[in-house]
Motif scaffolding. Structure first.
Motif, PDB file in Angstrom:
ATOM      1  N   PHE A 190       0.840  -1.206   0.000  1.00 54.03           N
ATOM      2  CA  PHE A 190       0.000   0.000   0.000  1.00 54.03           C
ATOM      3  C   PHE A 190       0.877   1.259   0.000  1.00 54.03           C
ATOM      4  O   PHE A 190       0.619   2.218  -0.722  1.00 54.03           O
ATOM      5  CB  PHE A 190      -0.920  -0.014   1.229  1.00 54.03           C
ATOM      6  N   MET A 191       1.946   1.222   0.792  1.00 52.99           N
ATOM      7  CA  MET A 191       2.843   2.389   0.856  1.00 52.99           C
ATOM      8  C   MET A 191       3.541   2.595  -0.488  1.00 52.99           C
ATOM      9  O   MET A 191       3.637   3.722  -0.982  1.00 52.99           O
ATOM     10  CB  MET A 191       3.875   2.205   1.973  1.00 52.99           C
ATOM     11  N   SER A 192       4.014   1.517  -1.076  1.00 52.12           N
ATOM     12  CA  SER A 192       4.736   1.716  -2.343  1.00 52.12           C
ATOM     13  C   SER A 192       3.774   2.084  -3.475  1.00 52.12           C
ATOM     14  O   SER A 192       4.139   2.791  -4.417  1.00 52.12           O
ATOM     15  CB  SER A 192       5.601   0.493  -2.702  1.00 52.12           C
ATOM     16  N   MET A 193       2.544   1.653  -3.334  1.00 51.00           N
ATOM     17  CA  MET A 193       1.525   2.074  -4.303  1.00 51.00           C
ATOM     18  C   MET A 193       1.313   3.590  -4.190  1.00 51.00           C
ATOM     19  O   MET A 193       1.252   4.305  -5.196  1.00 51.00           O
ATOM     20  CB  MET A 193       0.225   1.323  -3.972  1.00 51.00           C
ATOM     21  N   GLN A 194       1.238   4.073  -2.973  1.00 55.01           N
ATOM     22  CA  GLN A 194       1.072   5.525  -2.791  1.00 55.01           C
ATOM     23  C   GLN A 194       2.274   6.281  -3.366  1.00 55.01           C
ATOM     24  O   GLN A 194       2.109   7.326  -3.996  1.00 55.01           O
ATOM     25  CB  GLN A 194       0.920   5.854  -1.305  1.00 55.01           C
ATOM     26  N   ASP A 195       3.468   5.716  -3.153  1.00 57.24           N
ATOM     27  CA  ASP A 195       4.664   6.369  -3.716  1.00 57.24           C
ATOM     28  C   ASP A 195       4.577   6.427  -5.238  1.00 57.24           C
ATOM     29  O   ASP A 195       4.843   7.458  -5.853  1.00 57.24           O
ATOM     30  CB  ASP A 195       5.935   5.588  -3.342  1.00 57.24           C
ATOM     31  N   ALA A 196       4.222   5.293  -5.827  1.00 57.12           N
ATOM     32  CA  ALA A 196       4.188   5.224  -7.296  1.00 57.12           C
ATOM     33  C   ALA A 196       3.178   6.230  -7.861  1.00 57.12           C
ATOM     34  O   ALA A 196       3.417   6.860  -8.890  1.00 57.12           O
ATOM     35  CB  ALA A 196       3.841   3.805  -7.749  1.00 57.12           C
TER      36      ALA A 196
END
Ligand SMILES: O=C(O)CCC(=O)C(=O)O
Ligand SMILES: [Fe+2]
Length: 924
Positions: free
Chosen positions: A551-557
């Motif tokens: 979820f965090m890396s999705m937000q980053d992307a």
């Protein structure tokens, strides 16, 4: 009778029909003009005629309040008056021949055709008369096949509506070409259909669009309009006609009347199609200014049956009487601006009903009380269609003091200051509203996830960027806990005829539902598809590289714009009434059309890491669901339609990413374009949501499909939490069922993978693109996701120590609430406590201490006091708090089980959550 002694409220209350003329005289006091809150005093009837009838000229034209026909399902919280049209709307085209020179103020009046003649014409046996047809064709979008003119609408000197019009003196403070952009960007007109926008039945703004009433009038300081509504469609002609009096139940009347009594200024907006607008405008919707309502009265007309009926008229007066109005023609200032005290309008008392009213018409005074025998009786015979306003009525001005404007015409931009630690994140509903461009004043929607861009077709480059703050896990956990508390415990609902199984392993609890197909003549059916929910364990969520990290890396992307989400047109694309989807979308791999065409942005070879990680996870889920379906079908002898649910899994070649701000959603739809493969799998990241499946209309499945769509309940529904995956296996699911998802928090991503069959694509380019863009790169193929441990999920139950694959429910009860002791999704009590504990722990140290507080309180009040509530799970599920109330009402037995305190806790929780979610007031 002296109306002044009653005051306006008493008047209305005493006369429940309310069919009375209301004017500012109701408020007159005997104090001096300067101390009076509104205007100069004037003696009551009879009043000697004021100075009047100067050199004003008349033209015959008219207009009405109405507009175009969007079927938006937006959540306007206030009243929309549906637009309609009547014969009045048609008359002017036939009679607008005479254009007298403009001077002081311009009166538009259609006086050449009586209403009865028009009615006869319209109802003539051979249908609509040629002249009317021509009018419809040329001027009435509502009567053409296509209810709205194409976008861009009238703009520029070549446009039929504008061509002959002179240039305006000034510029509108706010403009728009799209109705939805206007609604999104300004608080005073958020109605997608009606002409009158109100909030809590208080008029805020009125749109004066193409269809005008007989005596509608657009001057530089005064505007008069008929109140739409109360008309019916004439079966013979298809026209909207008035057959009966409007009555006080008319929502538009109520809203205007409330604004009048509260002396609240309202904003008037003009559509370029309004024939009374005398000047050229660049865009379709143009905000005029703030106006006071000075009179609301009943006007009489004769219906087709020859009866005298009544409808409301309202007179607006510009708040700013000192400056020129922008909608005057450019050049010399030829229009005198009248001031209070210059003109007086004669007031007379009715001998019969003893009410006073203004002398509104040139033809003389008439009683404006619809209940009175003398209503609309003139001293001599008068053609009602030829009535004209008296100049005194048009020129009289009122003195208003101390009634501040409710808000600026150009609303403030959302502020970056709102996106602050402990405050908003940038995805609350407030941030999904539109803006009025500060450079060109054009209304622009929130089309892009990242920012607002001015949508002015003339090419303004304004961009408003407010960074979206990372939503931390503890916020998501708090939202999830609140969602659980709201419905008291987790649950799944399934209807009769749905088979349900639970199992667990590989780091997930799983539940599978089999959806019945249509029932045949013998009353039998097979199963057309399965839905498997994968709910991760705490470890699966929290381990490094687990779903929380995803979820965090999705937000980053997304923040880094490796994924570009946008809203696409959902309805009436390219038209003035175009509506966007509520959610934001980005498509990767083969292109996929569902309702809205989502253009493929990139291939899997260029997709960011979280997209590929999700693809691999979903591949595992899709494959596992396929295998489990095959196993269940053979183990339990399920009568499955194998053509719909094949045993082989097809690798995915497409991913559709949906992004949801607060209150975004996806309404009922199916995923079934003809190229769709048998399996569709979705990963939910972020805020919790509710997913529902229901049979499509008129499918012979359960009782639901014959119900009206508003009442058609879901056959299967469940909460999707952060990290959950759902696999639908069975192409026919999309033929027989539709689904929707309603997220409950401020940020949710749904990543859905499908197999789009290239061989079914007619278009060669699309086929090639599907093959190249949909190919999964070797790198990712070599790193498959295989579940959370090495246990073979499909091994014998003994291997995992659980009675896995047990049939939970078959065609029986209305809902499933799996006992906590059982495996599976609904191991509630324990799981809930864990989630809530976590949320409290996290919340107490983080920004959202408020939420944590509520959870603690709620937990004290509820969780320790848990009762088994025999209420319909589905109902609690669907409507949350509202439904809960309904259930209490309809099921008094429950009241004894639920304390008032419990009830208050739930309501307070909902309220606090919505207030902590932001102060945004616009629902877009
Ligand atoms: O948001 C979701 O979970 C559902 C998405 C969906 O139904 C779709 O993409 O078709
Ligand atoms: Fe879908």
């Amino acid at each position: 009778m002296d109306r002044l002694q009653h005051g306006p409220t008493t008047l209305v209350e005493k006369r429940p029909t309310g069919l009375t003329q209301t004017s500012l005289y109701d408020y007159m006091t005997t104090s001096s003009p300067l101390t009076s809150p509104i205007m100069s005093p004037q003696s009551s009837a009879p009043v000697s005629p004021g100075t009047q009838m100067a050199d004003d000229s008349l033209t015959d034209d008219d207009f009405n309040m109405s507009d175009d026909h969007s079927d938006d399902e937006s959540d306007d919280e206030s009243v929309d008056v549906p637009d309609d049209m009547d014969l009045d709307d048609v008359i002017p085209a036939l009679t607008t021949k005479k254009q007298l020179p403009l001077s002081n103020e311009v009166v538009f009046n259609s006086g050449l055709m009586t209403r009865s003649r028009a009615a006869k014409l319209a109802a003539s046996a051979d249908g609509t008369p040629p002249a009317l047809q021509q009018f419809y064709h040329l001027q009435s979008p509502a009567h053409s096949q296509d209810p709205s003119p194409p976008f861009p609408p009238p703009s520029g000197p070549d446009d039929p509506i504008n061509r002959s019009k002179p240039e305006a003196h000034g510029n509108p403070p706010v403009t728009a070409n799209l109705r939805a952009a206007l609604n999104n960007a300004v608080p005073y007109h958020q109605s997608h259909q009606g002409s009158i926008y109100s909030s809590n039945l208080m008029a805020q703004g009125v749109l004066l669009d193409a269809f005008t009433g007989t005596r509608d009038y657009l001057g530089n300081q005064v505007i008069i309009t008929s109140v739409a509504g109360g008309r019916v469609r004439d079966e013979a002609t298809g026209n909207m006609i008035r057959v009966a009096s409007q009555g006080t139940n008319n929502q538009g009347y109520k809203a205007l009347s409330n604004a009048f009594h509260a002396r609240r200024p309202v904003v008037l907006i003009v559509g370029a199609g309004n024939p009374l607008l005398q000047v050229r405008v660049e865009h379709y919707y143009n905000v005029l200014d703030y106006f006071h309502i000075t009179n609301i009265w009943s006007e009489g007309s004769i219906n087709a049956a020859g009866e005298l009926i009544q409808h409301y008229m309202v007179r607006f007066e510009r708040v700013d009487l000192a400056t020129r109005s922008w909608w005057e023609t450019a050049g010399a200032d030829l229009n005198p601006r009248h001031q209070p005290g210059e003109y007086h309008c004669r007031v007379q008392r009715c001998d019969n009903c003893h009410f006073d009213n203004d002398e509104i018409y040139d033809q003389g005074w008439t009683c404006l009380e619809p209940d009175c025998e003398r209503f609309f009786q003139f001293p001599f015979e008068v053609d009602l269609d030829a009535l004209q306003y008296s100049q005194a009525f048009l020129r009289r001005r009122f003195r208003f003091t101390n009634f501040p404007l409710p808000q600026p015409l150009v609303p403030e931009l959302p502020s970056a200051l709102s996106v602050r630690p402990g405050g908003m994140f940038g995805t609350e509903k407030h941030f999904k509203r539109g803006i009025v461009c500060p450079l060109c004043f054009y209304c622009s929607r929130r089309v892009l996830w990242h920012e607002w861009r001015c949508e002015n077709p003339s090419g303004c480059e304004y961009v408003l960027h407010i960074p979206i703050r990372e939503v931390p896990m503890n916020h998501i956990m708090a939202e999830t806990a609140a969602s659980i508390l709201r419905r008291r415990q987790k649950f799944i609902h399934t209807d009769n005829d749905v088979l349900a199984f639970t199992t667990f392993g590989q780091g997930y609890d799983m539940a599978t539902f089999y959806l019945p197909g249509e029932t045949d003549a013998r009353g039998e059916h097979d199963y057309v598809g399965s839905i498997t929910i994968f709910r991760p364990t705490k470890t699966t969520l929290e381990r490094p590289g687990g779903l929380n990290d995803l979820f965090m890396s999705m937000q980053d992307a997304v923040r880094e714009r490796k994924i570009n989400l946008r809203r696409n047109p959902a309805r009436n694309k390219g038209h003035r009434i175009e509506e966007l989807t509520s959610h934001f979308t980005s498509n990767i791999g083969a292109d996929y059309k569902f309702g809205v065409v989502v253009a493929t942005s990139s291939g899997f070879d260029e997709a960011p890491v979280p997209v590929m990680q999700a693809l691999n996870r979903l591949t595992w889920a899709g494959e596992t669901a396929t295998k489990m379906t095959t196993r269940d079908v053979s183990r339990h002898g399920i009568n499955a339609d194998k053509a719909s649910m094949p045993d082989e899994f097809r690798e995915f070649n497409e991913q559709l990413i949906l992004g949801y701000f607060e209150e975004s959603k996806i309404s009922y739809h199916d995923d079934g374009e003809k190229e769709l493969g048998p399996t569709v799998a979705t990963l939910s990241l972020g805020s919790p949501s509710v997913m529902c499946f229901r049979p499509k209309k008129n499918k012979r499945i359960g009782p639901q499909s014959t119900m009206h769509k508003k009442n058609r309940p879901p056959m299967v529904s469940f909460v999707l939490e952060h990290g959950d995956m759902v696999a639908m296996h069975g192409t026919d699911i999309h033929k027989h069922y539709e689904h929707k998802v309603d997220p409950e928090g401020i940020m949710r991503y749904a990543l859905t993978c499908r197999y789009i069959r290239p061989e079914m694509m007619a278009d060669e380019t699309r086929r090639q693109l599907a093959l190249t863009k949909g190919a999964v790169p070797e790198f990712w193929k070599n790193r498959p996701y295989l579940g959370e441990d090495n246990l073979d999920l499909l091994a014998s139950p003994a291997a995992s120590g659980h009675a896995d694959g047990d049939l939970v429910m078959e065609g029986a009860a209305n809902n499933i609430m799996v006992a906590p002791a059982a495996n599976g999704l609904a191991a509630d009590a324990v799981a809930n406590d864990a989630v809530i504990e976590d949320a409290i722990a996290a919340g107490a140290t983080a920004d959202n201490a408020v939420v944590a507080d509520i959870i603690t309180t709620a937990q004290d009040n509820e969780m320790t006091n848990e009762v088994s509530i025999p209420m319909s799970v589905e109902d609690r599920f669907l409507g949350g708090i509202t439904e809960l109330n309904d259930i209490w009402r309809s099921n008094p037995g429950l009241v004894s089980q639920l304390s008032q305190q419990d009830r208050e806790t739930v309501l307070a929780l909902a309220a606090t959550l919505s207030s902590t979610a932001g102060e945004g007031t616009n629902s877009t």
